[in-house]
Design a protein around this motif. Structure first.
Motif, PDB file in Angstrom:
ATOM      1  N   GLN A 128       0.818  -1.212   0.000  1.00 15.00           N
ATOM      2  CA  GLN A 128       0.000   0.000   0.000  1.00 15.00           C
ATOM      3  C   GLN A 128       0.854   1.266   0.000  1.00 15.00           C
ATOM      4  OE1 GLN A 128      -2.428  -0.486   3.477  1.00 15.00           O
ATOM      5  NE2 GLN A 128      -3.666  -2.117   2.584  1.00 15.00           N
ATOM      6  N   GLY A 151      -4.125   1.795  -3.610  1.00 16.66           N
ATOM      7  CA  GLY A 151      -5.100   0.888  -3.025  1.00 16.66           C
ATOM      8  C   GLY A 151      -6.502   1.426  -3.155  1.00 16.66           C
ATOM      9  N   CYS A 152      -7.429   0.742  -2.487  1.00 13.13           N
ATOM     10  CA  CYS A 152      -8.844   1.072  -2.633  1.00 13.13           C
ATOM     11  C   CYS A 152      -9.244   2.304  -1.837  1.00 13.13           C
ATOM     12  CB  CYS A 152      -9.697  -0.118  -2.206  1.00 13.13           C
ATOM     13  SG  CYS A 152      -9.518  -1.552  -3.278  1.00 13.13           S
ATOM     14  N   SER A 161      -5.199   7.153  -2.489  1.00  7.00           N
ATOM     15  CA  SER A 161      -4.120   6.912  -3.440  1.00  7.00           C
ATOM     16  C   SER A 161      -3.605   8.249  -3.928  1.00  7.00           C
ATOM     17  CB  SER A 161      -4.597   6.051  -4.621  1.00  7.00           C
ATOM     18  OG  SER A 161      -5.614   6.691  -5.339  1.00  7.00           O
ATOM     19  N   GLY A 176      -3.023   1.229  -8.573  1.00  7.03           N
ATOM     20  CA  GLY A 176      -2.857   0.026  -7.778  1.00  7.03           C
ATOM     21  C   GLY A 176      -3.403  -1.226  -8.427  1.00  7.03           C
ATOM     22  N   GLY A 235      -2.951  -4.353  -2.697  1.00  2.00           N
ATOM     23  CA  GLY A 235      -3.361  -3.971  -1.349  1.00  2.00           C
ATOM     24  C   GLY A 235      -4.485  -4.802  -0.781  1.00  2.00           C
TER      25      GLY A 235
END
Length: 300
Positions: A30, A92-93, A96, A182, A216
């Motif tokens: 991450q 990542g979710c 970012s 990502g 991630g």
């Protein structure tokens, strides 16, 4: 089978011929440190002779203190600007972003508060870019497959492509990640270059067959995400968001994703693949990778 493959010495060829699944094999990283250092790179990036001892010590401390963090050495063959590029990336979710510096020398890396940069929203260079593994000293498949892929991408958009050290899974060479989106790919070939560059402009997943997963997320969540994208046709990276995971059995995970207000759930189980294989070139064929199997589908 491996016996039928005879004298094949390429871990990537063996993995492909055994039809090994790549779903759920993306990195858990991450937090990224991307540092421009002239090749050749050591098998372990921090041991590269070109990195001054003080910088090596500083980076080792920063990385050891931050979970899911990773150092990538980067470069562009034949390109010398007189400055050193440093990028600190969150991917990542969730959050970012990218922070970027052009430093007078490698020694000045120690002047940058990397840990603080990870936690602050970036104000520079938000456009997605690609890292392609060409790390031949880690595994020869990375240079065999990685250099042609790096060159093909560089011909199309050189400012958006870097070659880099190991990205995990050299048996899936050529491998690449797109940051800060990502997403991670494997088994890339030169013919994929145009589609991969086009996917940067639309912030989409290029191809589910080449897609290893969302960086991630856990392995089971990555596999569930791929299954949902395949079922729904949704390829925009940010539209499919991981909500949570529930372990419903010792080996079964329920993965929940939000897509436009609809929750999609997949049950995933980790299974060991039957055929042993080498994970790196030159290794004995005695390792059995796990594979993520999506068992069921629900939505609500």
């Amino acid at each position: 089978t491996l016996a039928q493959m005879g004298s094949i010495d390429s871990c990537a060829v063996i993995s492909s011929q055994l039809n090994e699944s790549m779903a759920g094999t993306a990195l858990l990283t991450q937090r990224w440190v991307l540092l421009e250092v002239a090749a050749p790179w050591a098998a372990k990036p921090l041991q590269t002779p070109g990195i001054p001892p003080a910088v090596r010590e500083y980076l080792a401390g920063v990385l050891s203190a931050a979970p899911h963090s990773r150092l990538q050495l980067i470069g562009r063959a034949g390109v010398r600007t007189g400055c050193v590029r440093l990028m600190v990336v969150r991917s990542g979710c969730g959050s970012s972003h990218v922070h970027s510096w052009s430093l007078p020398s490698l020694e000045h890396v120690c002047d940058v508060d990397i840990a603080e940069a990870w936690e602050q929203a970036g104000t520079s260079e938000q456009e997605p870019f690609v890292l392609v593994c060409t790390h031949g000293r880690r595994d020869r498949c990375c240079s065999r497959a990685g250099y042609p892929m790096f060159r093909a991408l560089s011909k199309l958009r050189p400012e958006s492509v870097w070659q880099t050290t190991h990205l995990g899974g050299h048996r899936f060479a050529a491998t690449a990640v797109v940051l800060p989106l990502g997403v991670q790919y494997g088994r890339l070939v030169g013919e994929d270059a145009k589609r991969l560059i086009a996917s940067l402009d639309t912030a989409t997943v290029m191809d589910l067959e080449r897609y290893r997963g969302r960086i991630g997320l856990t392995q089971s969540a990555q596999a569930a995400e791929i299954a949902i994208r395949r079922d729904t046709g949704e390829m925009r990276v940010s539209k499919l968001q991981h909500v949570h995971s529930i372990q419903s059995d010792d080996a079964v995970w329920e993965e929940h994703f939000d897509l436009d207000g609809v929750i999609h759930t997949r049950e995933v189980i980790g299974q060991v693949q039957l055929e042993s294989r080498p994970f790196s070139c030159g290794d004995p064929p005695n390792r059995r990778p796990s594979a993520q199997c999506v068992l069921s589908t629900t939505r609500h």
